[in-house]
Design a protein around this motif. Structure first.
Motif, PDB file in Angstrom:
ATOM      1  N   ASP A   1      -8.444 -10.024 -15.331  1.00 29.68           N
ATOM      2  CA  ASP A   1      -7.119  -9.860 -15.619  1.00 29.68           C
ATOM      3  C   ASP A   1      -6.595 -10.386 -16.861  1.00 29.68           C
ATOM      4  OD1 ASP A   1      -7.102  -8.871 -13.028  1.00 29.68           O
ATOM      5  OD2 ASP A   1      -6.812 -10.681 -12.273  1.00 29.68           O
ATOM      6  N   LEU A   2      -7.125 -11.464 -17.319  1.00 31.56           N
ATOM      7  CA  LEU A   2      -6.580 -12.131 -18.510  1.00 31.56           C
ATOM      8  C   LEU A   2      -6.877 -11.205 -19.699  1.00 31.56           C
ATOM      9  CD1 LEU A   2      -5.417 -14.335 -20.156  1.00 31.56           C
ATOM     10  CD2 LEU A   2      -7.786 -15.362 -20.393  1.00 31.56           C
ATOM     11  N   LEU A   3      -7.996 -10.464 -19.831  1.00 29.54           N
ATOM     12  CA  LEU A   3      -8.514  -9.787 -20.905  1.00 29.54           C
ATOM     13  C   LEU A   3      -7.569  -8.528 -20.748  1.00 29.54           C
ATOM     14  CD1 LEU A   3     -12.600  -9.580 -20.793  1.00 29.54           C
ATOM     15  CD2 LEU A   3     -10.618 -10.417 -22.741  1.00 29.54           C
TER      16      LEU A   3
ATOM     17  N   ASP B   1       2.170 -26.509 -10.429  1.00 27.49           N
ATOM     18  CA  ASP B   1       1.941 -25.268  -9.969  1.00 27.49           C
ATOM     19  C   ASP B   1       0.680 -24.696 -10.550  1.00 27.49           C
ATOM     20  OD1 ASP B   1       1.531 -23.347  -7.996  1.00 27.49           O
ATOM     21  OD2 ASP B   1       3.030 -22.006  -8.577  1.00 27.49           O
ATOM     22  N   GLN B   2      -0.400 -24.606 -10.120  1.00 24.38           N
ATOM     23  CA  GLN B   2      -1.535 -23.983 -10.813  1.00 24.38           C
ATOM     24  C   GLN B   2      -2.144 -22.654 -10.346  1.00 24.38           C
ATOM     25  OE1 GLN B   2      -4.957 -26.835 -10.457  1.00 24.38           O
ATOM     26  NE2 GLN B   2      -3.838 -28.348 -12.087  1.00 24.38           N
ATOM     27  N   ARG B   3      -2.293 -21.900 -11.098  1.00 24.64           N
ATOM     28  CA  ARG B   3      -2.633 -20.444 -10.852  1.00 24.64           C
ATOM     29  C   ARG B   3      -4.021 -19.995 -11.532  1.00 24.64           C
ATOM     30  NH1 ARG B   3       1.570 -16.173 -12.554  1.00 24.64           N
ATOM     31  NH2 ARG B   3      -0.104 -14.822 -12.155  1.00 24.64           N
ATOM     32  N   GLU B   4      -4.905 -19.582 -10.760  1.00 25.64           N
ATOM     33  CA  GLU B   4      -6.157 -19.191 -11.300  1.00 25.64           C
ATOM     34  C   GLU B   4      -6.128 -17.705 -11.525  1.00 25.64           C
ATOM     35  OE1 GLU B   4      -9.317 -19.970  -8.803  1.00 25.64           O
ATOM     36  OE2 GLU B   4      -8.749 -21.974  -8.403  1.00 25.64           O
ATOM     37  N   ILE B   5      -6.349 -17.416 -12.707  1.00 25.35           N
ATOM     38  CA  ILE B   5      -6.298 -15.904 -13.241  1.00 25.35           C
ATOM     39  C   ILE B   5      -7.868 -15.302 -13.720  1.00 25.35           C
ATOM     40  CG2 ILE B   5      -5.456 -14.331 -14.921  1.00 25.35           C
ATOM     41  CD1 ILE B   5      -3.367 -16.110 -15.400  1.00 25.35           C
ATOM     42  N   ALA B   6      -8.334 -14.424 -12.959  1.00 25.77           N
ATOM     43  CA  ALA B   6      -9.481 -14.045 -13.171  1.00 25.77           C
ATOM     44  C   ALA B   6      -9.775 -13.474 -14.698  1.00 25.77           C
ATOM     45  CB  ALA B   6      -9.765 -12.685 -12.584  1.00 25.77           C
ATOM     46  N   LEU B   7     -10.849 -13.814 -15.438  1.00 28.20           N
ATOM     47  CA  LEU B   7     -11.173 -13.273 -16.664  1.00 28.20           C
ATOM     48  C   LEU B   7     -10.847 -11.691 -16.875  1.00 28.20           C
ATOM     49  CD1 LEU B   7     -12.135 -14.374 -19.440  1.00 28.20           C
ATOM     50  CD2 LEU B   7     -14.596 -13.706 -18.969  1.00 28.20           C
TER      51      LEU B   7
ATOM     52  N   LEU C   1      -5.094  -7.181 -23.812  1.00 25.23           N
ATOM     53  CA  LEU C   1      -5.547  -5.952 -24.655  1.00 25.23           C
ATOM     54  C   LEU C   1      -4.269  -5.017 -24.273  1.00 25.23           C
ATOM     55  CD1 LEU C   1      -9.280  -5.276 -23.880  1.00 25.23           C
ATOM     56  CD2 LEU C   1      -8.221  -6.008 -25.822  1.00 25.23           C
ATOM     57  N   ALA C   2      -3.469  -5.086 -23.259  1.00 27.43           N
ATOM     58  CA  ALA C   2      -2.344  -4.174 -23.081  1.00 27.43           C
ATOM     59  C   ALA C   2      -1.317  -4.399 -24.133  1.00 27.43           C
ATOM     60  CB  ALA C   2      -1.801  -4.583 -21.914  1.00 27.43           C
TER      61      ALA C   2
END
Length: 61
Positions: A11-13, A3-9, A17-18
């Motif tokens: 959202d990743l940042l 299962d592959q998920r795409e995560i926007a940059l 940072l959280a």
């Protein structure tokens, strides 16, 4: 099947940072077993807010 998920940059940042990120590394330039240059890198990257105050004093202009 994987299962592959795409995560926007963004959202990743936001996630990194959280929670905070620690980066550490060493680079040594050596010739004939003689250390010429050594660079140590240690960095903490994190967001600062009301829940986690800044360790530095606030400066008012």
């Amino acid at each position: 099947m994987t299962d592959q998920r795409e995560i926007a940059l963004v959202d990743l940042l936001d996630r990194l940072l959280a929670g905070g990120v620690v980066i550490a590394g060493d680079i040594t330039l050596r010739i004939a077993d003689v250390d010429l240059v050594r660079v140590d890198l240690k960095a903490l990257i994190s967001s600062v807010g009301d829940a986690v105050p800044s360790p530095w004093k606030q400066v008012t202009p």
